[in-house]
Structures are given as structure tokens and as C-alpha cells.
Design a protein around this motif. Structure first.
Motif, PDB file in Angstrom:
ATOM      1  N   HIS A   1       0.846  -1.194   0.000  1.00 53.53           N
ATOM      2  CA  HIS A   1       0.000   0.000   0.000  1.00 53.53           C
ATOM      3  C   HIS A   1       0.874   1.234   0.000  1.00 53.53           C
ATOM      4  N   ASN A   2       0.251   2.355  -0.386  1.00 52.42           N
ATOM      5  CA  ASN A   2       0.936   3.634  -0.274  1.00 52.42           C
ATOM      6  C   ASN A   2       0.362   4.406   0.913  1.00 52.42           C
ATOM      7  N   TYR A   3       0.890   5.599   1.156  1.00 52.80           N
ATOM      8  CA  TYR A   3       0.466   6.381   2.322  1.00 52.80           C
ATOM      9  C   TYR A   3      -1.026   6.702   2.281  1.00 52.80           C
ATOM     10  N   ALA A   4      -1.527   7.058   1.111  1.00 50.07           N
ATOM     11  CA  ALA A   4      -2.945   7.433   0.983  1.00 50.07           C
ATOM     12  C   ALA A   4      -3.853   6.268   1.338  1.00 50.07           C
ATOM     13  N   GLU A   5      -3.516   5.073   0.864  1.00 44.96           N
ATOM     14  CA  GLU A   5      -4.339   3.888   1.141  1.00 44.96           C
ATOM     15  C   GLU A   5      -4.325   3.536   2.627  1.00 44.96           C
ATOM     16  N   LEU A   6      -3.198   3.768   3.277  1.00 44.75           N
ATOM     17  CA  LEU A   6      -3.105   3.512   4.723  1.00 44.75           C
ATOM     18  C   LEU A   6      -3.907   4.535   5.522  1.00 44.75           C
ATOM     19  N   ILE A   7      -3.825   5.787   5.122  1.00 45.83           N
ATOM     20  CA  ILE A   7      -4.551   6.848   5.833  1.00 45.83           C
ATOM     21  C   ILE A   7      -6.059   6.656   5.671  1.00 45.83           C
ATOM     22  N   ILE A   8      -6.491   6.330   4.456  1.00 49.03           N
ATOM     23  CA  ILE A   8      -7.922   6.071   4.224  1.00 49.03           C
ATOM     24  C   ILE A   8      -8.368   4.876   5.061  1.00 49.03           C
ATOM     25  N   GLY A   9      -7.547   3.831   5.096  1.00 48.44           N
ATOM     26  CA  GLY A   9      -7.863   2.651   5.898  1.00 48.44           C
ATOM     27  C   GLY A   9      -7.980   2.984   7.378  1.00 48.44           C
ATOM     28  N   LEU A  10      -7.088   3.848   7.854  1.00 44.94           N
ATOM     29  CA  LEU A  10      -7.123   4.267   9.262  1.00 44.94           C
ATOM     30  C   LEU A  10      -8.468   4.909   9.604  1.00 44.94           C
ATOM     31  N   PHE A  11      -8.918   5.820   8.753  1.00 42.91           N
ATOM     32  CA  PHE A  11     -10.175   6.521   9.024  1.00 42.91           C
ATOM     33  C   PHE A  11     -11.394   5.622   8.821  1.00 42.91           C
ATOM     34  N   ILE A  12     -11.319   4.698   7.860  1.00 44.31           N
ATOM     35  CA  ILE A  12     -12.439   3.773   7.646  1.00 44.31           C
ATOM     36  C   ILE A  12     -12.596   2.838   8.850  1.00 44.31           C
ATOM     37  N   GLY A  13     -11.494   2.494   9.501  1.00 43.19           N
ATOM     38  CA  GLY A  13     -11.566   1.656  10.696  1.00 43.19           C
ATOM     39  C   GLY A  13     -11.995   2.431  11.926  1.00 43.19           C
TER      40      GLY A  13
END
Length: 201
Positions: A177-189
Motif C-alpha cells: 500500500h501507499n500512504y494514501a491507502e493507509l490513511i484512508i484505511g485508518l479513518f475507515i476503521g
């Protein structure tokens, strides 16, 4: 270090998170819970959210729908996420009750909304980090339980903050993953758990 970072993706796999959240609830809750009832609930969660998805994974791989457990493309994630939504609905309808176990009931409702959000992102061809969704969701749940039950679980919260960093570093290290995908995942969780807390805190 390479092995340590790669290990994070397996030790903190998103399939473990619902079962881990259930275990931690039973550890932290000051309420009396019958031991047999606790075992039956935990067993049901493990079967539905852990063992059934593993069986489904092998079935989907044999059918050629997915290539590996890492679900490297957004297309491969579509059917597994749909199945996960159905399994979470089974837990919400059959395993936990909003009146008897509101914390766990809404924890799983939050997980369902996180899974639906990940599915929507897949439809938009965005491959968010399911690992980050899982660890962010359970970290939020542990933090909220500490407030709700008024118990000091600071060592656990600190550990889960470390786990969030471990997961993120692992996914970046393996270029999953890249940073954007990790940040989006963080907020979705995180966000669904914060929304659901209004119903039980």
C-alpha cells in the motif's frame, strides 16, 4: 528488520481482529458473564469471522477468483468483502444482542460499516489497507472501553498504538500500500467505531 516488518502483516491480520476484540471485551468488562456463555459467544465469533473466511479463501482460490491471501488487486477483494459483510450480518443478527451486549453488538456493526466502506472503495477501484482498517478499529474500541468501564488499560492502548505503526510500516515495506491507502484505511476503521459509540457509551 525485514522479517519483523513482514511478520506484522500476519500477526495483525484483519481476520483476527473481531475475535481479538471479543476476547478483550470479556477481559475488560466488570460485568459478570457466565463462563459457558462467554465460551459459546467467542467460539461463534471465531468460527464465523475466522475459520469460515479461511475455508472460503481456499474455495475462491481453487475457483481462480483470487490468486493469493494478500488480495493484491482491488478486483480480487470484491467477493471476499461481500462474503465478509454477510458473515458480519450473521453475527449481528444471531450472536449478539443490542440489549444484552451493546458494546459487542455495536462493535460488530462498526466493523460491518467499515467493511461496506472498503467494498465501496473497491468499487471505485481504490485498494485501501484492510490491515489498517482492522487494527484502527480495534484500537478505537479498546480506547472507548477504557472510558466506558472506567478501567486503566493504558498498557493495552500503548501496545495498540505500536501495532498501528507496525502494520503501517509492514504494508509500506512490502509495497502493498501507499500512504494514501493507509490513511484512508485508518479513518475507515476508526470513524464507524466513533459513530457507534453513541449507542453504548
Amino acid at each position: 528488520m525485514d522479517r519483523f516488518l513482514r511478520l506484522g502483516a500476519y500477526v495483525l491480520h484483519p481476520l483476527w481482529m473481531p475475535t481479538l476484540g471479543t476476547i478483550l471485551y470479556f477481559v475488560f468488562t466488570p460485568r459478570y458473564v457466565d463462563l459457558d456463555l462467554m465460551r459459546s459467544k467467542l467460539f461463534a465469533v471465531a468460527i464465523i469471522t475466522l475459520f469460515v473466511p479461511i475455508i472460503v479463501f481456499f474455495l475462491l482460490r481453487n475457483l481462480g477468483i483470487i490468486n493469493s491471501m494478500h488480495l493484491k488487486t482491488a478486483k480480487e477483494r470484491k467477493i471476499p468483502l461481500m462474503i465478509q459483510c454477510i458473515l458480519l450480518l450473521v453475527i449481528i443478527k444471531l450472536v449478539f444482542d443490542a440489549y444484552d451486549s451493546p458494546e459487542l453488538y455495536y462493535f460488530f456493526v462498526g466493523i460491518l460499516f467499515s467493511t461496506i466502506s472498503a467494498l465501496v472503495m473497491v468499487m471505485l477501484k481504490v485498494k485501501v489497507s484492510l490491515h489498517q482498517i482492522g487494527i484502527a478499529g480495534i484500537t478505537t474500541f479498546v480506547f472507548l472501553m477504557s472510558i466506558h468501564f472506567k478501567v486503566n488499560v493504558l498498557p493495552w492502548i500503548s501496545a495498540f498504538f505500536f501495532f498501528n505503526g507496525w502494520v503501517a510500516s509492514s504494508r509500506l515495506h512490502t509495497t502493498s500500500h501507499n500512504y494514501a491507502e493507509l490513511i484512508i484505511g485508518l479513518f475507515i476503521g476508526l470513524i464507524p467505531q466513533l459513530i457507534m459509540v453513541n449507542f453504548w457509551l
